[in-house]
Design a protein around this motif. Structure first.
Motif, PDB file in Angstrom:
ATOM      1  N   TYR A 338      -6.360   6.906   9.407  1.00 41.83           N
ATOM      2  CA  TYR A 338      -7.590   6.475   8.737  1.00 41.83           C
ATOM      3  C   TYR A 338      -8.764   7.379   9.120  1.00 41.83           C
ATOM      4  CZ  TYR A 338     -11.349   3.623   6.934  1.00 41.83           C
ATOM      5  OH  TYR A 338     -12.454   3.191   6.240  1.00 41.83           O
ATOM      6  N   ASP A 339      -8.862   7.741  10.389  1.00 45.13           N
ATOM      7  CA  ASP A 339      -9.970   8.591  10.817  1.00 45.13           C
ATOM      8  C   ASP A 339      -9.908   9.970  10.162  1.00 45.13           C
ATOM      9  OD1 ASP A 339     -11.258   6.754  12.376  1.00 45.13           O
ATOM     10  OD2 ASP A 339     -10.413   7.433  14.277  1.00 45.13           O
ATOM     11  N   ASN A 340      -8.710  10.464   9.909  1.00 47.10           N
ATOM     12  CA  ASN A 340      -8.554  11.816   9.379  1.00 47.10           C
ATOM     13  C   ASN A 340      -8.495  11.877   7.860  1.00 47.10           C
ATOM     14  OD1 ASN A 340      -7.976  13.975  11.693  1.00 47.10           O
ATOM     15  ND2 ASN A 340      -7.098  12.025  12.346  1.00 47.10           N
ATOM     16  N   TRP A 341      -7.934  10.851   7.221  1.00 46.84           N
ATOM     17  CA  TRP A 341      -7.795  10.876   5.761  1.00 46.84           C
ATOM     18  C   TRP A 341      -8.474   9.695   5.070  1.00 46.84           C
ATOM     19  CZ3 TRP A 341      -3.325  12.606   8.533  1.00 46.84           C
ATOM     20  CH2 TRP A 341      -3.051  13.957   8.349  1.00 46.84           C
ATOM     21  N   HIS A 342      -9.028   8.784   5.847  1.00 50.51           N
ATOM     22  CA  HIS A 342      -9.767   7.636   5.304  1.00 50.51           C
ATOM     23  C   HIS A 342      -8.936   6.842   4.302  1.00 50.51           C
ATOM     24  CE1 HIS A 342     -13.280   9.255   7.310  1.00 50.51           C
ATOM     25  NE2 HIS A 342     -13.058  10.422   6.713  1.00 50.51           N
ATOM     26  N   THR A 343      -7.685   6.656   4.635  1.00 49.72           N
ATOM     27  CA  THR A 343      -6.799   5.852   3.807  1.00 49.72           C
ATOM     28  C   THR A 343      -5.794   5.127   4.691  1.00 49.72           C
ATOM     29  OG1 THR A 343      -5.167   5.862   2.017  1.00 49.72           O
ATOM     30  CG2 THR A 343      -5.243   7.799   3.447  1.00 49.72           C
ATOM     31  N   HIS A 344      -5.376   3.958   4.248  1.00 49.28           N
ATOM     32  CA  HIS A 344      -4.356   3.197   4.971  1.00 49.28           C
ATOM     33  C   HIS A 344      -2.971   3.378   4.359  1.00 49.28           C
ATOM     34  CE1 HIS A 344      -7.270   1.010   7.469  1.00 49.28           C
ATOM     35  NE2 HIS A 344      -8.021   0.907   6.391  1.00 49.28           N
ATOM     36  N   TYR A 345      -2.900   4.124   3.260  1.00 47.65           N
ATOM     37  CA  TYR A 345      -1.618   4.275   2.569  1.00 47.65           C
ATOM     38  C   TYR A 345      -0.605   5.061   3.390  1.00 47.65           C
ATOM     39  CZ  TYR A 345      -3.482   2.308  -1.732  1.00 47.65           C
ATOM     40  OH  TYR A 345      -4.006   1.447  -2.674  1.00 47.65           O
ATOM     41  N   ILE A 346      -1.068   5.987   4.221  1.00 53.33           N
ATOM     42  CA  ILE A 346      -0.143   6.805   5.011  1.00 53.33           C
ATOM     43  C   ILE A 346       0.614   5.942   6.003  1.00 53.33           C
ATOM     44  CG2 ILE A 346       0.024   8.674   6.701  1.00 53.33           C
ATOM     45  CD1 ILE A 346      -2.378   9.983   5.324  1.00 53.33           C
ATOM     46  N   ALA A 347      -0.107   5.182   6.827  1.00 48.55           N
ATOM     47  CA  ALA A 347       0.537   4.374   7.864  1.00 48.55           C
ATOM     48  C   ALA A 347       1.359   3.243   7.255  1.00 48.55           C
ATOM     49  CB  ALA A 347      -0.521   3.818   8.819  1.00 48.55           C
ATOM     50  N   PHE A 348       0.777   2.528   6.286  1.00 51.90           N
ATOM     51  CA  PHE A 348       1.491   1.400   5.701  1.00 51.90           C
ATOM     52  C   PHE A 348       2.653   1.864   4.835  1.00 51.90           C
ATOM     53  CE2 PHE A 348      -2.150  -0.742   7.303  1.00 51.90           C
ATOM     54  CZ  PHE A 348      -1.817  -2.091   7.415  1.00 51.90           C
ATOM     55  N   GLY A 349       2.515   3.039   4.193  1.00 49.81           N
ATOM     56  CA  GLY A 349       3.627   3.607   3.443  1.00 49.81           C
ATOM     57  C   GLY A 349       4.772   4.015   4.354  1.00 49.81           C
ATOM     58  N   ALA A 350       4.427   4.604   5.526  1.00 50.36           N
ATOM     59  CA  ALA A 350       5.460   4.978   6.498  1.00 50.36           C
ATOM     60  C   ALA A 350       6.210   3.748   6.989  1.00 50.36           C
ATOM     61  CB  ALA A 350       4.825   5.715   7.677  1.00 50.36           C
ATOM     62  N   ALA A 351       5.486   2.653   7.214  1.00 48.17           N
ATOM     63  CA  ALA A 351       6.126   1.406   7.644  1.00 48.17           C
ATOM     64  C   ALA A 351       7.110   0.920   6.587  1.00 48.17           C
ATOM     65  CB  ALA A 351       5.079   0.336   7.918  1.00 48.17           C
ATOM     66  N   SER A 352       6.729   1.009   5.337  1.00 41.21           N
ATOM     67  CA  SER A 352       7.609   0.568   4.256  1.00 41.21           C
ATOM     68  C   SER A 352       8.890   1.379   4.213  1.00 41.21           C
ATOM     69  CB  SER A 352       6.870   0.663   2.917  1.00 41.21           C
ATOM     70  OG  SER A 352       7.693   0.216   1.859  1.00 41.21           O
ATOM     71  N   VAL A 353       8.769   2.704   4.331  1.00 40.82           N
ATOM     72  CA  VAL A 353       9.951   3.577   4.297  1.00 40.82           C
ATOM     73  C   VAL A 353      10.881   3.285   5.478  1.00 40.82           C
ATOM     74  CG1 VAL A 353      10.730   5.981   4.497  1.00 40.82           C
ATOM     75  CG2 VAL A 353       8.804   5.410   3.009  1.00 40.82           C
ATOM     76  N   LEU A 354      10.315   3.137   6.667  1.00 42.64           N
ATOM     77  CA  LEU A 354      11.132   2.852   7.848  1.00 42.64           C
ATOM     78  C   LEU A 354      11.853   1.512   7.718  1.00 42.64           C
ATOM     79  CD1 LEU A 354       8.770   4.064  10.720  1.00 42.64           C
ATOM     80  CD2 LEU A 354      10.952   5.073  10.058  1.00 42.64           C
ATOM     81  N   LEU A 355      11.172   0.515   7.171  1.00 42.06           N
ATOM     82  CA  LEU A 355      11.789  -0.800   7.005  1.00 42.06           C
ATOM     83  C   LEU A 355      12.955  -0.739   6.024  1.00 42.06           C
ATOM     84  CD1 LEU A 355       8.540  -2.953   6.977  1.00 42.06           C
ATOM     85  CD2 LEU A 355      10.420  -3.221   8.601  1.00 42.06           C
ATOM     86  N   LEU A 356      12.813   0.022   4.956  1.00 43.04           N
ATOM     87  CA  LEU A 356      13.905   0.156   3.992  1.00 43.04           C
ATOM     88  C   LEU A 356      15.094   0.887   4.613  1.00 43.04           C
ATOM     89  CD1 LEU A 356      11.867   1.002   0.752  1.00 43.04           C
ATOM     90  CD2 LEU A 356      12.860  -1.195   1.424  1.00 43.04           C
ATOM     91  N   LEU A 357      14.826   1.887   5.450  1.00 42.27           N
ATOM     92  CA  LEU A 357      15.911   2.576   6.165  1.00 42.27           C
ATOM     93  C   LEU A 357      16.602   1.639   7.148  1.00 42.27           C
ATOM     94  CD1 LEU A 357      14.255   6.059   6.891  1.00 42.27           C
ATOM     95  CD2 LEU A 357      16.115   5.585   5.282  1.00 42.27           C
ATOM     96  N   ALA A 358      15.815   0.801   7.822  1.00 40.93           N
ATOM     97  CA  ALA A 358      16.398  -0.158   8.762  1.00 40.93           C
ATOM     98  C   ALA A 358      17.279  -1.165   8.039  1.00 40.93           C
ATOM     99  CB  ALA A 358      15.291  -0.873   9.528  1.00 40.93           C
ATOM    100  N   ALA A 359      16.875  -1.566   6.835  1.00 40.72           N
ATOM    101  CA  ALA A 359      17.688  -2.489   6.037  1.00 40.72           C
ATOM    102  C   ALA A 359      19.032  -1.848   5.708  1.00 40.72           C
ATOM    103  CB  ALA A 359      16.946  -2.866   4.761  1.00 40.72           C
TER     104      ALA A 359
END
Length: 371
Positions: A338-359
């Motif tokens: 957020y400090d570097n790109w002023h968006t939450h999509y990077i972190a929350f998108g990464a969480a989504s991808v990791l969760l799908l891989l874990a599934a």
């Protein structure tokens, strides 16, 4: 999991950037992970009561310390390091050995009921903290909570916790206690690493939401009470959904339930970050709460099913270490991105991808016949 409502008040009061405070929380998650195998070892060597009492004392000291400092390193040592050890010592890793040894047939349900305590904490305390922090400040709120915790936890540890389970355990549990497998052997097996990756992902996503969920929603236009209530609703629903999931996990293959939990969570993270109305937020929270609890409980149950319960405390601590490493990365990434790109999509998108891989990875765990 209540750090979200403390995050901005602490950052503003102590003049920390989001990255700086996220780094303290992230390193704290790592220390929490390091403390968990230690907690598991101490439970096996001494008792659950001993570890709970020690953890409670550490929590009291560290919260009073954190509330009376204003420098970066003092806050890092008190809140980031000491408090992390205290909360790990009173966390689920200290209770898991008792539960898996007392219960066999309904082990999944018992562990899910155990996890419902954390969900109740999210549901109850997030709105409470959101109410008290503006009135009394984060320092008074933090110390007040630690004193309340002490009044509840100490009598439980002294009068309720009993480790003398072997004498009253069922024949099946006693046989499971006799399983002789070494840690070195466990580390060479694929299920251990699949479970560890799943818990890494769980920690990444849960603590990303716990730390940055409320600030993210505020940045997206929601007020503080609505934001904390939305995240709290996840915990409220999870209190009841854990009972259903626990019952199901004792009937069907536990790995399939675990895969389903990760799958729905992965889709939910993307939905949460694009929510634009109050009712969208509450609807997503409602669905997310159905699967919010369970990854830790199921992983412990599957681990006990595969490897036995003799070293389950140590194994739980090690897999929880993976959980906390994920928590460290998630907490840090949320602030840094957020400090570097002023968006939450990077972190929350990464969480989504990791969760799908874990599934996907959970589907490759061994097939276990529930007894």
């Amino acid at each position: 999991m209540s750090m979200g409502v403390f995050f901005l008040p602490i950052a503003n009061d102590l003049h920390f950037s989001r990255s700086a405070l996220s780094s303290i929380i992230a390193i704290g998650m790592l220390f929490s992970g390091i403390a968990m195998p230690i907690a598991g070892y101490l439970v096996n060597k001494y008792s659950t009561r001993f570890v709970l009492l020690l953890g409670s004392i550490i929590i009291i000291i560290s919260t009073v310390w954190a509330a009376n400092v204003n420098g970066y390193w003092n806050f890092f040592l008190s809140f980031g390091v000491a408090l992390s050890f205290g909360t790990s010592f009173v966390g689920s890793v200290s209770f898991t050995p008792i539960v898996v040894r007392w219960f066999s047939k309904h082990r999944g349900l018992a562990l899910f009921i155990l996890s419902s305590g954390s969900m109740a904490g999210i549901a109850v305390m997030l709105p409470v903290f959101a109410y008290f922090i503006p009135l009394y400040g984060w320092q008074t709120t933090l110390v007040g909570f630690s004193l309340l915790f002490m009044l509840l936890a100490l009598p439980i540890a002294i009068f309720i916790m009993k480790d003398n389970h072997i004498e009253t355990a069922t024949t099946e549990v006693q046989e499971n206690l006799k399983k002789d497998i070494t840690l070195k052997q466990v580390l060479k097996t694929r299920p251990f690493w699949l479970l560890s990756f799943g818990l890494f992902t769980c920690g990444f996503s849960m603590n990303l939401l716990g730390t940055h969920g409320v600030p993210m929603l505020i940045d997206h236009g929601f007020d503080a009470i609505t934001s904390s209530s939305g995240i709290g609703l996840i915990g409220l629903v999870a209190i009841f959904s854990t009972l259903v999931l626990g019952f199901i996990s004792d009937i069907v293959q536990r790995k399939l339930v675990l895969a389903m939990i990760f799958l729905v969570r992965g889709l939910g993270f993307i939905a949460l970050v694009i929510a634009s109305t109050k009712w969208q937020l509450y609807g997503i929270a409602l669905v997310g709460g159905l699967v919010w609890a369970g990854a830790l409980s199921l992983s412990s149950a599957i681990s006990a099913d595969i490897y036995g319960v003799k070293i389950v405390g140590l194994l739980s601590g090690l897999t929880y270490l993976g959980h906390q490493i994920g928590a460290m990365v998630g907490s840090w990434l949320g602030g840094w991105a957020y400090d570097n790109w002023h968006t939450h999509y990077i972190a929350f998108g990464a969480a989504s991808v990791l969760l799908l891989l874990a599934a996907f990875g959970s589907c490759f765990l061994p097939k276990i016949i529930n007894k």
